[in-house]
Design a protein around this motif. Sequence first.
Motif, short mmCIF file in Angstrom:
data_model
loop_
_atom_site.label_atom_id
_atom_site.label_comp_id
_atom_site.label_asym_id
_atom_site.label_seq_id
_atom_site.Cartn_x
_atom_site.Cartn_y
_atom_site.Cartn_z
N SER A 1 0.83 -1.21 0.00
CA SER A 1 0.00 0.00 0.00
C SER A 1 0.86 1.26 0.00
O SER A 1 0.56 2.24 -0.70
N ILE A 2 1.94 1.23 0.77
CA ILE A 2 2.82 2.40 0.86
C ILE A 2 3.51 2.66 -0.48
O ILE A 2 3.66 3.82 -0.91
N LEU A 3 3.92 1.62 -1.17
CA LEU A 3 4.54 1.79 -2.48
C LEU A 3 3.60 2.51 -3.44
O LEU A 3 4.00 3.47 -4.12
N ILE A 4 2.37 2.07 -3.50
CA ILE A 4 1.40 2.68 -4.41
C ILE A 4 1.12 4.13 -4.02
O ILE A 4 1.15 5.04 -4.86
N ASP A 5 0.88 4.37 -2.74
CA ASP A 5 0.52 5.72 -2.29
C ASP A 5 1.69 6.69 -2.38
O ASP A 5 1.50 7.87 -2.72
N THR A 6 2.90 6.24 -2.08
CA THR A 6 4.05 7.15 -2.05
C THR A 6 4.57 7.45 -3.45
O THR A 6 4.91 8.60 -3.75
N VAL A 7 4.64 6.45 -4.30
CA VAL A 7 5.05 6.71 -5.68
C VAL A 7 4.06 7.65 -6.35
O VAL A 7 4.44 8.57 -7.08
N ALA A 8 2.77 7.44 -6.06
CA ALA A 8 1.70 8.35 -6.51
C ALA A 8 1.73 8.59 -8.01
O ALA A 8 1.54 9.71 -8.48
N ASP A 9 2.00 7.54 -8.76
CA ASP A 9 1.95 7.60 -10.22
C ASP A 9 1.50 6.23 -10.70
O ASP A 9 2.29 5.29 -10.80
N HIS A 10 0.21 6.10 -10.98
CA HIS A 10 -0.36 4.79 -11.29
C HIS A 10 0.15 4.22 -12.60
O HIS A 10 -0.05 3.04 -12.89
N THR A 11 0.82 5.04 -13.42
CA THR A 11 1.34 4.55 -14.69
C THR A 11 2.70 3.84 -14.54
O THR A 11 3.14 3.14 -15.45
N LEU A 12 3.37 4.04 -13.40
CA LEU A 12 4.67 3.43 -13.20
C LEU A 12 4.50 1.97 -12.77
O LEU A 12 3.94 1.70 -11.71
N PRO A 13 4.98 1.02 -13.56
CA PRO A 13 4.82 -0.39 -13.19
C PRO A 13 5.58 -0.71 -11.90
O PRO A 13 6.74 -0.34 -11.74
N ILE A 14 4.89 -1.40 -11.00
CA ILE A 14 5.52 -1.90 -9.77
C ILE A 14 5.15 -3.37 -9.62
O ILE A 14 3.97 -3.71 -9.53
N ALA A 15 6.17 -4.23 -9.64
CA ALA A 15 5.96 -5.67 -9.45
C ALA A 15 6.59 -6.06 -8.12
O ALA A 15 7.65 -5.56 -7.73
N TYR A 16 5.96 -7.01 -7.44
CA TYR A 16 6.27 -7.30 -6.03
C TYR A 16 6.52 -8.81 -5.84
O TYR A 16 6.14 -9.63 -6.67
N ASN A 17 7.16 -9.14 -4.72
CA ASN A 17 7.35 -10.53 -4.30
C ASN A 17 8.41 -11.25 -5.12
O ASN A 17 8.27 -12.43 -5.44
N PHE A 18 9.50 -10.57 -5.43
CA PHE A 18 10.59 -11.19 -6.16
C PHE A 18 11.58 -11.84 -5.19
O PHE A 18 11.86 -11.29 -4.11
N PRO A 19 12.14 -13.00 -5.55
CA PRO A 19 13.04 -13.73 -4.64
C PRO A 19 14.49 -13.25 -4.74
O PRO A 19 15.35 -13.93 -5.29
N PHE A 20 14.76 -12.08 -4.21
CA PHE A 20 16.14 -11.61 -4.13
C PHE A 20 16.32 -10.86 -2.83
O PHE A 20 15.38 -10.39 -2.22
#
Length: 359
Positions: free
Chosen positions: A308-327
């Motif tokens: 939720s914080i990533l979405i709200d803080t970036v505050a640009d819905h066009t920027l792709p954000i993918a989550y849960n990567f194993p690194f």
Amino acid sequence: MVKKAPRINKEDKVAIISLSSGILGDESCQYNIEIGTKRLREMGLDPVFTKHALAGSEYIRKHPEKRAADLKAAFLDPEIKGIICAIGGDDTFRTLPFLMEDLEFIEAVKANPKIFTGYSDTTVNHLMFYQLGLETFYGPSFLTDFGDIGPEMLPYTMNAVGQFLADQPEQGTIVPSATWYEERKDFSAKAIGESRVAHLDKKGFELLQGNPVFSGHLLGGCFESLTDILSGERYADEKKVAGTYHLFPELSKWQGAILFIETCEEKIVPKEFERKLLMLKETGLFSQIAGMIVGKPQDECFYHEYQSILIDTVADHTLPIAYNFPFGHAYPRTVLPYGAHVTVDTISQVLRFDERIFS
């Protein structure tokens, strides 16, 4: 031009180095040394410890110049074909003056590209090498992976490091892990042979927002290490040292990049995650990058809150954000080639390398 390292052949020497924490040399880690050495030999490699790698926590803390000397020696030694960081820590930045002002070291890096792997505070080394034009690997370290006290190295991680070997096929993709593991609560000798607590992971690469397919060159590291460079909150002189050697990439280097970040074992609370994320935003890099990939938090702590914080803080819905990567700090971990151009496809659940990552 980014220089790529050749892959490692059987019987080649690989150096184990302590560039941040010196815990590998403490008495409590002697069995990890035996386990890790055995596993590397079973892979057909010849592990060697740099001159000060096992000097212990106190010595390593007091002597960043010796850590730097070990790294220089590893690049100057033609028999060393790969370098594995012992573990992370929090003060790798103290090695920078001894490396970035040493022309012989800089020339050695450019003339003798070698595989270099580590994560966490090793972010500082990756940023340094990126500046020097060497592709490195944000991946496993000796103590936490090769020397882990479990019955075997985690299969997903083992498969990822296999690509370092010349007799193994190059892996053109990274796919989700079907299993994730909790961090150990007991690291003592009596826990040798105990498996980690395992969980099925059916979430895969989660798209939080934006285009489900995006491309760019990989740039990033440990979230706390990146923000410490910017703020100097952990060590008062860190911001100055990082600035002197232009460690944090200038804005133009972020253009078209895929920012990768992952949180460390400190498991910072959501409010602190938000504050640190704002530090990155204030640099202007979010307006330059092509997307973000975010690692699974260790033990899935604050998993949904961070989303939720990533979405709200970036505050640009066009920027792709993918989550849960194993690194990073979660288990298992893959290998991310620093600076390599990749395509993230959350529909097909794959990260594809768009170029060869070895010479």
